[in-house]
Design an enzyme around this catalytic site. Structure first.
Site, mmCIF file in Angstrom:
data_model
loop_
_atom_site.group_PDB
_atom_site.id
_atom_site.type_symbol
_atom_site.label_atom_id
_atom_site.label_comp_id
_atom_site.label_asym_id
_atom_site.label_seq_id
_atom_site.Cartn_x
_atom_site.Cartn_y
_atom_site.Cartn_z
ATOM 1 N N GLY A 21 -6.735 -5.183 -9.021
ATOM 2 C CA GLY A 21 -7.066 -3.748 -9.073
ATOM 3 C C GLY A 21 -5.859 -2.906 -9.468
ATOM 4 O O GLY A 21 -4.752 -3.176 -9.023
ATOM 5 N N ARG B 192 7.815 0.445 -16.130
ATOM 6 C CA ARG B 192 8.959 1.139 -16.748
ATOM 7 C C ARG B 192 10.280 0.612 -16.201
ATOM 8 O O ARG B 192 11.235 0.362 -16.944
ATOM 9 C CB ARG B 192 8.825 2.641 -16.486
ATOM 10 C CG ARG B 192 10.009 3.499 -16.859
ATOM 11 C CD ARG B 192 9.667 4.956 -16.561
ATOM 12 N NE ARG B 192 10.767 5.866 -16.773
ATOM 13 C CZ ARG B 192 11.667 6.170 -15.846
ATOM 14 N NH1 ARG B 192 11.629 5.589 -14.659
ATOM 15 N NH2 ARG B 192 12.617 7.053 -16.124
ATOM 16 N N ARG C 2 13.119 -1.233 -18.455
ATOM 17 C CA ARG C 2 14.436 -0.601 -18.680
ATOM 18 C C ARG C 2 15.555 -1.378 -17.989
ATOM 19 O O ARG C 2 16.650 -1.484 -18.528
ATOM 20 C CB ARG C 2 14.391 0.856 -18.247
ATOM 21 C CG ARG C 2 13.455 1.634 -19.193
ATOM 22 C CD ARG C 2 13.674 3.097 -19.165
ATOM 23 N NE ARG C 2 12.871 3.719 -20.216
ATOM 24 C CZ ARG C 2 12.636 5.013 -20.284
ATOM 25 N NH1 ARG C 2 13.127 5.821 -19.377
ATOM 26 N NH2 ARG C 2 11.911 5.508 -21.269
ATOM 27 N N ARG D 147 -9.472 -9.200 -14.141
ATOM 28 C CA ARG D 147 -9.599 -10.369 -13.278
ATOM 29 C C ARG D 147 -9.922 -11.529 -14.211
ATOM 30 O O ARG D 147 -10.760 -11.410 -15.096
ATOM 31 C CB ARG D 147 -10.678 -10.128 -12.237
ATOM 32 C CG ARG D 147 -10.277 -8.943 -11.325
ATOM 33 C CD ARG D 147 -10.829 -9.047 -9.937
ATOM 34 N NE ARG D 147 -10.118 -8.156 -9.031
ATOM 35 C CZ ARG D 147 -10.397 -6.854 -8.857
ATOM 36 N NH1 ARG D 147 -11.356 -6.288 -9.541
ATOM 37 N NH2 ARG D 147 -9.693 -6.130 -8.002
ATOM 38 N N ASP E 175 -2.248 -10.440 -3.595
ATOM 39 C CA ASP E 175 -2.136 -11.852 -3.225
ATOM 40 C C ASP E 175 -2.732 -12.800 -4.269
ATOM 41 O O ASP E 175 -2.157 -13.848 -4.566
ATOM 42 C CB ASP E 175 -2.857 -12.104 -1.888
ATOM 43 C CG ASP E 175 -2.057 -11.591 -0.705
ATOM 44 O OD1 ASP E 175 -0.859 -11.283 -0.866
ATOM 45 O OD2 ASP E 175 -2.638 -11.497 0.403
ATOM 46 N N THR F 90 -0.985 -2.609 -4.754
ATOM 47 C CA THR F 90 -2.365 -2.434 -4.297
ATOM 48 C C THR F 90 -2.440 -1.219 -3.387
ATOM 49 O O THR F 90 -1.531 -0.994 -2.581
ATOM 50 C CB THR F 90 -2.913 -3.666 -3.547
ATOM 51 O OG1 THR F 90 -4.145 -3.297 -2.891
ATOM 52 C CG2 THR F 90 -1.962 -4.202 -2.490
ATOM 53 N N ASP G 83 -4.322 -0.987 -0.991
ATOM 54 C CA ASP G 83 -4.837 -1.411 0.322
ATOM 55 C C ASP G 83 -3.772 -1.644 1.393
ATOM 56 O O ASP G 83 -4.122 -1.786 2.566
ATOM 57 C CB ASP G 83 -5.657 -2.692 0.165
ATOM 58 C CG ASP G 83 -7.006 -2.424 -0.468
ATOM 59 O OD1 ASP G 83 -7.426 -1.259 -0.485
ATOM 60 O OD2 ASP G 83 -7.637 -3.379 -0.947
ATOM 61 N N ASP H 232 -2.331 -4.243 2.139
ATOM 62 C CA ASP H 232 -2.699 -5.443 2.911
ATOM 63 C C ASP H 232 -1.930 -6.697 2.495
ATOM 64 O O ASP H 232 -2.440 -7.805 2.611
ATOM 65 C CB ASP H 232 -4.215 -5.682 2.808
ATOM 66 C CG ASP H 232 -4.659 -5.943 1.380
ATOM 67 O OD1 ASP H 232 -3.884 -5.655 0.436
ATOM 68 O OD2 ASP H 232 -5.784 -6.436 1.193
ATOM 69 N N ARG I 42 -11.838 -3.109 1.121
ATOM 70 C CA ARG I 42 -12.915 -4.079 1.332
ATOM 71 C C ARG I 42 -12.602 -4.962 2.536
ATOM 72 O O ARG I 42 -13.455 -5.249 3.341
ATOM 73 C CB ARG I 42 -13.117 -4.929 0.072
ATOM 74 C CG ARG I 42 -14.461 -5.587 0.036
ATOM 75 C CD ARG I 42 -14.714 -6.224 -1.300
ATOM 76 N NE ARG I 42 -15.033 -5.263 -2.332
ATOM 77 C CZ ARG I 42 -14.944 -5.515 -3.637
ATOM 78 N NH1 ARG I 42 -14.528 -6.682 -4.054
ATOM 79 N NH2 ARG I 42 -15.265 -4.594 -4.518
ATOM 80 N N GLY J 21 -7.338 13.707 11.642
ATOM 81 C CA GLY J 21 -7.856 14.003 12.981
ATOM 82 C C GLY J 21 -9.330 13.675 13.099
ATOM 83 O O GLY J 21 -10.124 14.463 13.619
ATOM 84 N N ARG K 126 -8.286 5.413 -6.361
ATOM 85 C CA ARG K 126 -7.448 4.436 -7.082
ATOM 86 C C ARG K 126 -6.667 5.070 -8.214
ATOM 87 O O ARG K 126 -5.645 4.521 -8.653
ATOM 88 C CB ARG K 126 -8.317 3.303 -7.625
ATOM 89 C CG ARG K 126 -8.390 2.183 -6.663
ATOM 90 C CD ARG K 126 -8.130 0.801 -7.131
ATOM 91 N NE ARG K 126 -8.670 0.303 -8.325
ATOM 92 C CZ ARG K 126 -9.558 -0.707 -8.385
ATOM 93 N NH1 ARG K 126 -10.047 -1.231 -7.286
ATOM 94 N NH2 ARG K 126 -9.927 -1.174 -9.534
#
Ligand code: ADP
Ligand code: F6P
Length: 324
Positions: free
Chosen positions: A15, A25, A29, A76, A107, A129, A131, A133, A175, A189, A257
């Site tokens: 993703g 970049r 560089r 993918r 991962d 990512t 996420d 995660d 997900r 909150g 995203r």
């Protein structure tokens, strides 16, 4: 003796995440500055197999630092899980004189990098990512932008929710990971957060919570639901029927995203991009860059993939304390 690195390539995989361009970049560089040749591989491992390989010069990465997405494109590529295609990928690298590849992704993308390393191409991963995660690092490129985008959107929904005295279920991305949901839970909150790592599907508890909150005088009830739990619209219908409180669902989706990366994402992406080049130049392979306890570090990919990360219990408790 460590392989001499003269030409490296960079690709983005999995993703997209805001800040990937800043990392590209920085890779380009830093490598040029260190006297290397640099190539860009388009569309992740798909582009490698299709030889979509372009030369990268300093000006190819002008004006991309502030842009969301990835200028190299991402994809993918299921074929790349098979050894036959991993060998083909390594042969293509040798054909183009590529000694090392920097892979920006999650991962899954590191497994591809690991496979290429086994085939003799030096590899380094960078965590990209939204996420958050990836276990070996406290920070992943894209998280800060995504969580701020979600937070701003939820603030807006909360205004309407309070004005109409409604309950709102707001679905955020993640997900398998509840970091965006937990951070928004605290930053916005919210009254409830439903995290893939913790939710026990006890809807009655949420219903009771809404009824008690109303009795305590709360005019809104914000439930942040992670994508991995989903079903926000049907959940809203059930909650409205059970509580009598008007309930609406809002799914934030891909707006989280995209968008221009925050300063934090640009900064971490830039350092990680440069650091990854320097890891390759030290002759290392099968590594992934991370940020841990205030320092940029690198781990063996296998070791990194074995690490586990879970929602911090204290942070989750603080969220609950602050909802009273
Ligand atoms: P992420 O990198 O964000 O975790 P994915 O899990 O979708 O995203 O993986 C991205 C890509 O990495 C896959 O489409 C595939 O090309 C490659 N990949 C994933 N798993 C493996 C594997 N076990 N071996 C080789 N390549 C893999
Ligand atoms: O990795 C970010 C993420 O948004 C996850 O939260 C989600 O599971 C996944 O990407 C969805 O990606 P896609 O819709 O592109 O398959």
């Amino acid at each position: 003796m460590a392989k001499e690195i003269k030409t490296i390539a960079v690709l983005t995989s999995g993703g997209d995440a805001p800040g990937m361009n800043a990392a590209i970049r920085a890779v380009v560089r830093t490598a040029l500055f260190r006297g290397l040749k640099v190539k860009g591989i388009k569309r992740g491992y798909n582009g490698l197999l299709n030889e979509e390989i372009i030369d990268m010069e300093a000006r190819n990465v002008s004006d991309i630092l502030q842009r969301g997405g990835t200028v190299l494109g991402t994809a993918r590529c299921l074929e790349f899980k098979e050894q036959e295609y991993q060998k083909k990928g390594a042969e293509i690298c040798r054909k183009h004189g590529i000694d090392g590849i920097i892979v920006i992704g999650g991962d899954g993308s590191y497994r591809g990098a690991q496979a290429l390393s086994r085939q003799g191409i030096n590899t380094v991963g960078i965590p990209g990512t939204i996420d958050l995660d990836i276990a070996c690092t406290d920070y992943t490129i894209g998280f800060d932008t995504a969580v701020n985008t979600a937070m701003q959107a939820i603030d807006k929904v909360k205004d309407t929710s309070s004005s109409h005295e409604r309950c709102s279920i707001i679905e955020v991305m993640g997900r398998n990971a509840g970091y965006i949901a937990l951070w928004c839970g605290i930053a916005n909150g919210a009254e409830d957060v439903l995290l893939p790592e913790k939710y026990d599907y006890n809807e009655q508890e949420i219903i009771n919570h809404i009824i008690q909150s109303r009795k305590r005088g709360k005019t809104h009830h914000i439930i942040i639901n992670a994508e991995g739990i989903g079903h926000s619209t049907s959940m809203a219908r059930r909650i409205e029927a059970a509580t009598g409180v008007e309930t609406r669902a809002t799914i934030l989706g891909y707006m989280q995203r995209g968008g221009s990366p925050t300063a934090k994402d640009r900064f971490y992406a830039s350092i990680m991009g440069a650091y990854a080049v320097d890891v390759l130049l030290q002759g290392k392979t099968n590594r992934v860059v991370g940020y841990r306890k205030g320092e940029f570090v690198d781990f063996d990919i296998e070791e990194a993939l074995q690490m586990k990360k879970s929602i911090d219990e204290y942070q989750y408790e603080v969220f609950q304390v602050l909802t009273i």
